[in-house]
Design a protein around this motif. Structure first.
Motif, PDB file in Angstrom:
ATOM      1  N   GLY A 137     -26.988   1.549  -3.335  1.00  0.00           N
ATOM      2  CA  GLY A 137     -25.823   1.612  -4.220  1.00  0.00           C
ATOM      3  C   GLY A 137     -24.552   1.198  -3.510  1.00  0.00           C
ATOM      4  N   PHE A 138     -24.328   1.742  -2.314  1.00  0.00           N
ATOM      5  CA  PHE A 138     -23.093   1.409  -1.587  1.00  0.00           C
ATOM      6  C   PHE A 138     -23.146  -0.032  -1.087  1.00  0.00           C
ATOM      7  CE2 PHE A 138     -19.169   2.287   0.377  1.00  0.00           C
ATOM      8  CZ  PHE A 138     -19.168   1.721   1.654  1.00  0.00           C
ATOM      9  N   SER A 139     -24.320  -0.492  -0.718  1.00  0.00           N
ATOM     10  CA  SER A 139     -24.437  -1.879  -0.240  1.00  0.00           C
ATOM     11  C   SER A 139     -23.994  -2.853  -1.325  1.00  0.00           C
ATOM     12  CB  SER A 139     -25.897  -2.155   0.148  1.00  0.00           C
ATOM     13  OG  SER A 139     -26.024  -3.429   0.742  1.00  0.00           O
ATOM     14  N   LYS A 140     -24.446  -2.609  -2.511  1.00  0.00           N
ATOM     15  CA  LYS A 140     -24.111  -3.505  -3.634  1.00  0.00           C
ATOM     16  C   LYS A 140     -22.616  -3.476  -3.926  1.00  0.00           C
ATOM     17  CE  LYS A 140     -25.297  -6.391  -6.805  1.00  0.00           C
ATOM     18  NZ  LYS A 140     -25.299  -7.757  -6.305  1.00  0.00           N
ATOM     19  N   LYS A 141     -22.059  -2.279  -3.948  1.00  0.00           N
ATOM     20  CA  LYS A 141     -20.637  -2.123  -4.292  1.00  0.00           C
ATOM     21  C   LYS A 141     -19.738  -2.667  -3.178  1.00  0.00           C
ATOM     22  CE  LYS A 141     -20.577   0.344  -8.200  1.00  0.00           C
ATOM     23  NZ  LYS A 141     -20.012  -0.146  -9.446  1.00  0.00           N
ATOM     24  N   ASN A 142     -20.187  -2.458  -1.922  1.00  0.00           N
ATOM     25  CA  ASN A 142     -19.303  -2.762  -0.800  1.00  0.00           C
ATOM     26  C   ASN A 142     -19.385  -4.208  -0.328  1.00  0.00           C
ATOM     27  OD1 ASN A 142     -17.379  -1.790   1.136  1.00  0.00           O
ATOM     28  ND2 ASN A 142     -19.004  -1.861   2.682  1.00  0.00           N
ATOM     29  N   ILE A 143     -20.601  -4.741  -0.309  1.00  0.00           N
ATOM     30  CA  ILE A 143     -20.748  -6.121   0.193  1.00  0.00           C
ATOM     31  C   ILE A 143     -21.568  -6.994  -0.754  1.00  0.00           C
ATOM     32  CG2 ILE A 143     -20.334  -5.644   2.633  1.00  0.00           C
ATOM     33  CD1 ILE A 143     -23.335  -5.418   3.055  1.00  0.00           C
ATOM     34  N   ASN A 144     -21.745  -6.490  -1.941  1.00  0.00           N
ATOM     35  CA  ASN A 144     -22.316  -7.307  -3.033  1.00  0.00           C
ATOM     36  C   ASN A 144     -23.712  -7.852  -2.737  1.00  0.00           C
ATOM     37  OD1 ASN A 144     -22.090  -8.287  -5.641  1.00  0.00           O
ATOM     38  ND2 ASN A 144     -21.309 -10.281  -4.954  1.00  0.00           N
ATOM     39  N   CYS A 145     -24.516  -7.054  -2.047  1.00  0.00           N
ATOM     40  CA  CYS A 145     -25.908  -7.476  -1.829  1.00  0.00           C
ATOM     41  C   CYS A 145     -26.774  -6.247  -1.546  1.00  0.00           C
ATOM     42  CB  CYS A 145     -26.018  -8.487  -0.693  1.00  0.00           C
ATOM     43  SG  CYS A 145     -25.482  -7.899   0.892  1.00  0.00           S
ATOM     44  N   THR A 146     -28.086  -6.439  -1.575  1.00  0.00           N
ATOM     45  CA  THR A 146     -29.008  -5.331  -1.290  1.00  0.00           C
ATOM     46  C   THR A 146     -29.038  -5.082   0.221  1.00  0.00           C
ATOM     47  OG1 THR A 146     -30.902  -6.768  -0.914  1.00  0.00           O
ATOM     48  CG2 THR A 146     -30.476  -6.085  -3.219  1.00  0.00           C
ATOM     49  N   VAL A 147     -29.642  -3.996   0.596  1.00  0.00           N
ATOM     50  CA  VAL A 147     -29.766  -3.672   2.027  1.00  0.00           C
ATOM     51  C   VAL A 147     -30.566  -4.762   2.732  1.00  0.00           C
ATOM     52  CG1 VAL A 147     -30.745  -2.040   3.692  1.00  0.00           C
ATOM     53  CG2 VAL A 147     -29.499  -1.183   1.699  1.00  0.00           C
ATOM     54  N   ASP A 148     -31.682  -5.150   2.138  1.00  0.00           N
ATOM     55  CA  ASP A 148     -32.502  -6.193   2.775  1.00  0.00           C
ATOM     56  C   ASP A 148     -31.749  -7.516   2.884  1.00  0.00           C
ATOM     57  OD1 ASP A 148     -35.755  -5.058   1.493  1.00  0.00           O
ATOM     58  OD2 ASP A 148     -34.558  -4.488   3.256  1.00  0.00           O
ATOM     59  N   GLU A 149     -31.001  -7.861   1.818  1.00  0.00           N
ATOM     60  CA  GLU A 149     -30.201  -9.108   1.876  1.00  0.00           C
ATOM     61  C   GLU A 149     -29.148  -8.991   2.987  1.00  0.00           C
ATOM     62  OE1 GLU A 149     -28.741  -9.075  -2.118  1.00  0.00           O
ATOM     63  OE2 GLU A 149     -30.393 -10.312  -2.920  1.00  0.00           O
TER      64      GLU A 149
END
Ligand SMILES: CC(C)(COP(=O)([O-])OP(=O)([O-])OC[C@H]1O[C@@H](n2cnc3c(N)ncnc32)[C@H](O)[C@@H]1OP(=O)([O-])[O-])[C@@H](O)C(=O)NCCC(=O)NCCSC(=O)C[C@@](C)(O)CC(=O)[O-]
Length: 330
Positions: A137-149
């Protein structure tokens, strides 16, 4: 590197890993009383990035120059991120170029991608920090991608930085709780830590981004990560939203960590972690560490003056209890 797993209670009896943890626990506890602790000052970046009103470049420069006089050895200066995402950091080039860089002090900056790294290299940055999240959730909001991406993207950023002889620090956000996903499993943290170390980060800062961590959750997360990463490669980064930061930092010190992130005047909060308040105040951290007999190299009075400078500019009381208790007596 494989993650060594065992299902004991960590009481140091069933296997070498646990003995290591117990030894780490004991030496860590004893160690702090005489070792030196490196403080990573993140106030100019993590502290200011979330300020709603624009802070003039000259004020940011003056704050960093004041912090450079305190004895701090690492002062995180700015971020080379999208100004659309974090407008407060848009003056990154100006800030980095115009601070007075003191010999023996490192001035790392955050970079989220190759564009940020290239911009940072153009102004002579010698240390960068990449930043990922343990939670989706935070990955998407903060850097606009999934953890794996983010892991895949970061690999090329780190290798280009290392090719250019830059030092690379790695942040992992939301190591115990996420504002969007809730509780975060320690395995999610060690997955990212493993990747960042493999890519060449010299240090991993474990961020309790929303400050929800408690002694038990920080302990559990660290004991898990310490199965994979030695304590000398870890830092602890605690926001103080629930007033647990100093306790959680002591938990980390007791497990052998010797690097702690903090923010002068307790400034801070991430624009993408709603409700997260500032990091632990550097003044409070230094006072606690000195009270333990640990060396920091920081002159508390000079630090308090720097904290007062930025609190006065922001026209609000410092979040540092030590600053408020001591300033009038300086
Ligand atoms: C990562 C992106 C860029 C992805 O954002 P995106 O929109 O997916 O990326 P994009 O490639 O589509 O680019 C969007 C626009 O940004 C520009 N751009 C692209 N990259 C850069 C750059 N480096 N510098 C300047 N500009 C950049 C790019 O050129 C483009 O410009 P446009 O064509 O629209 O005019 C964005 O999500 C971003 O900048 N995020 C930063 C968020 C941030 O800084 N958060 C706070 C730091 S993390 C934190 O505080 C936690 C920490 C570290 O303290 C530890 C803890 O407490 O947990």
């Amino acid at each position: 590197m494989p993650i060594i797993t065992c299902d004991c209670t960590g009481n140091g009896t069933c296997c070498s890993v646990c003995k290591l943890n117990v030894v780490g626990y004991v030496t860590g506890w004893l160690g702090v009383r005489k070792s030196s602790i490196r403080i990573v000052e993140v106030g100019p970046r993590d502290g200011l990035q979330n300020e709603p009103t624009n802070i003039p470049t000259n004020i940011k420069i003056e704050l960093i120059d004041k912090l450079s006089e305190t004895g701090l050895k690492t002062i995180e200066t700015t971020s080379f991120v999208s100004p659309k995402w974090v407008p407060q950091m848009a003056d990154n080039r100006n800030v980095f170029t115009n601070i007075t860089k003191r010999k023996g002090v490192s001035y790392p900056v955050l970079v989220p991608n190759l564009k940020g790294l290239e911009a940072a290299m153009e102004v002579g940055v010698t240390e960068v920090a990449v930043f990922l999240s343990a939670s989706e959730g935070f990955s998407k909001k903060n850097i606009n991608c999934t953890v794996d991406e983010s892991i895949a993207k970061t690999k090329s950023v780190i290798s280009k930085a290392l090719e250019n002889n830059l030092k690379v620090r790695g942040y992992i956000s939301c190591v115990v709780g996420c504002p969007y996903d809730g509780a975060v499993r320690p395995t999610a943290v060690s997955k990212v830590a493993d990747a960042l170390l493999e890519f060449g980060c010299y240090e991993i800062s474990l961020g309790d981004t929303i400050g929800v961590g408690t002694k038990n959750t920080i302990d559990a997360m660290l004991l898990h990560v310490l199965r994979l990463v030695s304590s000398d490669k870890l830092a602890i980064h605690c926001h103080d939203t629930y007033g647990q930061a100093l306790t959680n930092i002591c938990t980390a010190l007791d497990l052998g960590l010797t690097v702690v992130d903090s923010s002068v005047a307790g400034l801070g909060g991430c624009p993408y972690a709603k409700g997260a308040t500032g990091n632990v105040a550097t003044e409070d951290l230094v006072y606690m560490l000195h009270g333990m007999g640990a060396e920091t190299g920081v002159d508390l009075k000079t630090l308090i003056q720097a904290g007062k400078f930025i609190s006065d500019f922001l026209q609000r009381p410092s979040a540092s209890k030590v600053n408020n208790a001591m300033y009038s007596r300086l």
